[in-house]
Design an enzyme around this catalytic site. Structure first.
Site, PDB file in Angstrom:
ATOM      1  N   GLU A 136      -1.540   4.443  -1.484  1.00  0.00           N
ATOM      2  CA  GLU A 136      -0.526   4.688  -0.552  1.00  0.00           C
ATOM      3  C   GLU A 136      -0.866   5.903   0.223  1.00  0.00           C
ATOM      4  OE1 GLU A 136       4.148   4.082  -0.274  1.00  0.00           O
ATOM      5  OE2 GLU A 136       3.621   5.236  -1.831  1.00  0.00           O
TER       6      GLU A 136
ATOM      7  N   HIS B  75     -13.377  -8.471 -21.215  1.00  0.00           N
ATOM      8  CA  HIS B  75     -13.642  -9.754 -21.063  1.00  0.00           C
ATOM      9  C   HIS B  75     -13.197 -10.434 -19.839  1.00  0.00           C
ATOM     10  CE1 HIS B  75     -14.545  -9.459 -25.418  1.00  0.00           C
ATOM     11  NE2 HIS B  75     -13.782  -8.535 -25.304  1.00  0.00           N
TER      12      HIS B  75
ATOM     13  N   LYS C 242       9.904  -1.954   6.158  1.00  0.00           N
ATOM     14  CA  LYS C 242      11.248  -1.965   5.864  1.00  0.00           C
ATOM     15  C   LYS C 242      12.122  -2.216   7.305  1.00  0.00           C
ATOM     16  CE  LYS C 242      10.969   1.878   2.473  1.00  0.00           C
ATOM     17  NZ  LYS C 242      11.147   3.316   2.267  1.00  0.00           N
TER      18      LYS C 242
END
Length: 418
Positions: free
Chosen positions: A269, A295, A411
């Site tokens: 961010e 793995h 938003k």
């Protein structure tokens, strides 16, 4: 307490040496300009004093609290979760269960609150702006579910942390709720050493003074030029942003799971921005846990496209009573006997070393952070280190490291959709 090693090409480091002073001066001026107040948090006592007062005057009330519920998202919760996960093993940590309500997942929220007794719970609502939709929605939900505004006694079970003069502070004042104010020029992802982290960590029993002391030591060391490895690492990352746009944080302990999430937000961010030239820039963070991800993701690092650098983060303590692998030979499994008698931490450290050597053999850029004593002070140092590194890279990218305009776009669109 923490050791930092850069395993970068010496010729590359030497070629960037002449840029260190300019980068340092840029960060020094940024600190003086108060562009972000996080630089000063380790030196301030406001959060410590406010927390001490709260603990003193609510001692009897807190002695009956068994659940601490944190309502907040992103920078309002990730740092706190990271530190608690790293230090939960310390004997001073109180036996409170911590629950994080971070987003509007209905199944998780219902399950997390299933056995919560309001009389034994303290809800801390954290929102810098005060209007974060996830946090405000969850606030409304717990207000109704637990009738927290019923009377002055029930209101004791609710704390608010927000910006001064935010809508949330105005509401808390109108309801006569205990609330604490954030400094306006400290973004959420840089706020863990403010009241956002200090108050809940103090309630949990951690030594918050030691936490700030560790961060203070790192800050002072940086501005006294005794931590120039941060400048060097930032210069390398910035100079190779096109060839190596991905940074992998490979943390060797499950204790780092939540710290990794904090790093991903801080790095992503802060650095994913449009620079002063109008160009999109940034470095992509990837967080792994060793030896588990050996793995899975290790295959891609070693034999995939060479576009990644790897930072190894590990704990290298000496345990006298650590669990050991029994000296037992199992039929058909004799090939695994070479680790018999070894301590589990020794095995984990050797797995980290083997993985790092494998990656380095392929010519992949690596650096290493080793914690020899995991405590509040070393965690404070680690927090400040990553914050300073992020600021340095952001300065080199010619961006505003401390805003998040693209998040605000989302938003606005959500509001239109609803």
């Amino acid at each position: 307490m923490i050791e930092f090693k850069l395993h970068f090409d010496k010729e590359l480091l030497d070629s960037l040496t002449s840029f260190q002073d300019a980068l340092f001066e840029g960060i020094y001026q940024e600190k003086l300009s108060q562009k972000s107040g996080y630089y000063h948090l380790p030196f301030e006592q406001n959060a410590i004093e406010e927390t001490a007062d709260y603990l003193k005057y609510h001692q009897d009330f807190l002695s009956n609290i068994s659940h601490l519920i944190i309502v907040g998202i992103g920078g309002s919760s990730l740092g706190l979760k990271a530190i608690d996960s790293l230090l939960k093993h310390l004997p001073a940590r109180k036996a409170m269960q911590v629950i994080f309500l971070e987003h509007t997942d209905p199944i998780y929220t219902t399950c997390a609150l299933q056995n919560i007794d309001m009389q034994k719970s303290l809800f801390i609502v954290i929102s810098k702006s005060g209007t974060t939709i996830e946090t405000s929605s969850l606030l409304k939900f717990i207000l109704q579910k637990y009738d927290l505004l019923r009377n002055e006694t029930s209101k004791k079970h609710l704390l608010i942390i927000t910006d001064q003069d935010s809508p949330l502070e105005n509401w808390a004042t109108s309801e006569n709720l205990t609330h604490f104010k954030l400094c306006p020029n400290i973004g959420g992802r840089f706020s863990i050493l403010s009241i956002v982290g200090i108050l809940p960590l103090g309630i949990l029993g951690f030594d918050t003074k030691a936490l700030l002391h560790g961060a203070k030591n790192m800050m002072q060391g940086f501005f006294k030029r005794s931590e120039d490895h941060i400048l060097q690492k930032a210069l390398v990352f910035a100079s190779r942003k096109n060839q190596t746009p991905i940074n992998v944080l490979f943390s060797y302990s499950s204790l780092f799971q939540d710290f990794n999430a904090w790093y991903v937000q801080l790095w992503g961010e802060s650095l994913g921005k449009i620079n002063t030239k109008g160009e999109k820039t940034g470095l992509t963070p990837i967080a792994l846990i060793g030896s588990i991800d050996q793995h899975s993701f290790l295959q891609l690092i070693v034999q995939g496209i060479m576009d990644k650098s790897v930072t190894f983060l590990g704990i290298n303590p000496t345990y006298s009573r650590e669990p050991r692998i029994p000296n037992i030979s199992l039929k058909y499994l004799e090939a695994t006997d070479f680790v018999n008698g070894q301590g589990f931490s020794t095995l984990l450290n050797k797995q980290q070393l083997a993985t790092m050597q494998t990656i380095q053999y392929e010519g992949i850029m690596t650096d290493e952070i080793s914690i020899t004593h995991l405590c509040e002070e070393s965690v404070g140092m680690l927090i400040a280190y990553f914050e300073l590194l992020t600021s340095c890279v952001g300065h080199l990218f010619e961006i505003n490291t401390y805003d998040q305009p693209a998040v605000e776009f989302g938003k606005q669109r959500l509001k239109k959709l609803l």
